[in-house]
Design an enzyme around this catalytic site. Structure first.
Site, PDB file in Angstrom:
ATOM      1  N   ALA A 125       1.904  -4.678   0.441  1.00  0.00           N
ATOM      2  CA  ALA A 125       0.556  -4.231   0.090  1.00  0.00           C
ATOM      3  C   ALA A 125       0.643  -2.796  -0.416  1.00  0.00           C
ATOM      4  CB  ALA A 125      -0.357  -4.310   1.311  1.00  0.00           C
ATOM      5  N   LYS A 126      -0.398  -2.329  -1.022  1.00  0.00           N
ATOM      6  CA  LYS A 126      -0.442  -0.929  -1.469  1.00  0.00           C
ATOM      7  C   LYS A 126      -1.883  -0.561  -1.729  1.00  0.00           C
ATOM      8  CE  LYS A 126       2.549   2.381  -2.744  1.00  0.00           C
ATOM      9  NZ  LYS A 126       3.968   2.536  -2.374  1.00  0.00           N
ATOM     10  N   GLY A 127      -2.178   0.726  -1.612  1.00  0.00           N
ATOM     11  CA  GLY A 127      -3.540   1.178  -1.891  1.00  0.00           C
ATOM     12  C   GLY A 127      -3.516   2.496  -2.623  1.00  0.00           C
TER      13      GLY A 127
END
Ligand code: GLU
Length: 436
Positions: A125-127
């Site tokens: 995941a990444k934000g």
């Protein structure tokens, strides 16, 4: 009985939705090309490969905050969960003025591959927030971080998706994220983010972990190349957490840091810069420019510097078809995520430059994030020696396994890493099956 002709079933090979299509020069396009290269090696798992080309979940949020002058500003925030087949989502949060959805998609996908490559039990995941945090006051930065955390609260949680620091985010920002999540759920939940300060459930060794991992696999690769670190010439792009820690460790091993580039400029010193003194200069002046014990170099000439090891540790798409041919290093160690385009990768391969790809080279950060998360769950904390020796073992074992695959299939280390990682992800995907 209702039957359908196969010829009518065009949806079996549908084109990717427009927002998933390769932005030809961007990181997502680069990632899709990397996946395509691995398909011939996946055997029957190739049937599931489209799962890697479509993030599982994308959340785009509006992040409004009140500025110190009383006006309201809106920022664009993202959290992308690329794949959760092997475990909860895991990956950092980036604050940068150039962040885009497609960049965050690529970064989330590289997290899936990286976590599988070192076999930590996470998906990817990444934000990020599209903002230049240097233009915000501390209070504005805190309000931005807290509002963003609340907005992505739908997705995150210690067994769902665990953010961490990335470009321009740090322990203080993780502390605000942990507090915001904890206040919203009514229970102090340290394991919701990693990269926290030590006093809040952080782990010893986490700050240096990415740079230490870069160094660890760099040593292993240099050994296989017959390259001695003593007196080796090293050039580093990016002098943040990753670049500066790696530079320090290579310096301690006897290498010379002959050139450093960051967003303020490029410096060089044939005898090697003193990394501690350069760090002091960067702390005082915000960048490497005008460091007295060095000469200034044109930014473009950084790529042609005479060196043995090149460490890109800044942002994506730095090594391109326009500069790859100038690189003199024997070994490139990708501290950054996605620094090399596919075209540049091919040029480096053809020129006999060994590239240690991001998805293994910078996996030290998330590996110690995993240790931090385990420590938070068990409320039992390890010594720094224990952390570093476990980190080194995981990185060395992963490197050796990937090296063997590269030799066996006669492919680059990047393709080898993707073979190992994508097989793990797709095997989990296949065993879980489709439900509902
Ligand atoms: N941002 C780091 C990376 O790109 C660390 C992610 C994490 O620790 O979750 O690997």
């Amino acid at each position: 009985m209702h039957t359908v002709q196969n010829s009518q079933r065009a949806f079996e090979h549908q084109a990717l939705p427009s927002y998933l299509q390769a932005d030809s020069l961007g990181p997502w396009g680069n990632y899709l090309q990397q996946v395509d290269r691995v398909i011939p090696y996946l055997g029957s798992l190739a049937r599931w490969v489209d799962t890697l080309k479509r993030p599982k979940r994308i959340l785009v949020v509006d992040v409004p905050i009140e500025l110190d002058n009383g006006s309201i500003a809106h920022f664009e925030g993202y959290r992308v969960q690329h794949n959760l087949s092997r475990g909860p989502g895991k990956g950092g949060i980036r604050f940068h003025q150039d962040v885009t959805l497609s960049e965050v998609m690529a970064l989330s996908a590289w997290m899936s591959v990286k976590n599988a490559a070192v076999n930590v039990p996470y998906g990817g995941a990444k934000g990020g927030i599209r903002v230049d945090p240097k233009k915000l006051s501390r209070g504005e930065l805190e309000r931005l971080t807290r509002r963003y955390t609340s907005e992505i609260g739908l997705l995150i949680g210690p067994s769902k998706d665990i953010p961490a620091p990335d470009v321009n985010t740090n322990g203080q920002i993780m502390a605000w994220m942990m507090d915001t999540y904890s206040m919203n759920v009514g229970a102090t939940t340290t394991g919701v983010v990693t990269g926290k300060p030590l006093d809040l459930g952080g782990s010893l060794g986490r700050v240096e972990a990415t740079g230490r991992g870069v160094y660890t696999v760099g040593v292993a690769a240099a050994h296989n190349l017959g390259l001695s670190l003593n007196g080796a010439r090293v050039a580093v792009q990016g002098f943040g957490n990753v670049g500066s820690t790696a530079a320090k460790l290579f310096e301690q091993a006897g290498a010379k840091i002959v050139s450093v580039q960051d967003h303020t400029g490029t410096i060089c010193n044939d005898l090697g810069v003193d990394v501690d003194r350069l760090l002091q200069h960067v702390e005082r002046y915000g960048g490497v420019r005008n460091f007295s014990e060095s000469e200034a170099l044109n930014d473009a000439d950084f790529w042609g510097v005479s060196c043995d090891i090149l460490i890109p540790a800044a942002l994506e798409n730095q090594i391109t078809k326009d500069n790859a041919g100038r690189i003199k290093a024997k070994l490139v160690i990708e501290g950054a995520n996605g620094p090399t385009t596919t075209e540049a990768d091919d040029i480096l391969r053809d020129n006999g430059v060994l590239v240690l790809p991001d998805v293994i080279a910078n996996a030290g950060g998330v590996t110690v994030s995993y240790f931090e998360w385990v420590q938070d769950f068990s409320s039992f904390f390890w010594s720094e020696d224990e952390i570093n020796s476990r980190l080194v073992k995981i990185m060395q074992d992963a490197f050796e396994a990937i090296w063997q695959v590269a030799v066996e299939y006669k492919v680059t280390l990047r393709t080898a890493t993707f073979i190992v990682a994508c097989k793990r992800i797709l095997k989990a995907r296949e065993m879980r099956g489709l439900y509902p």
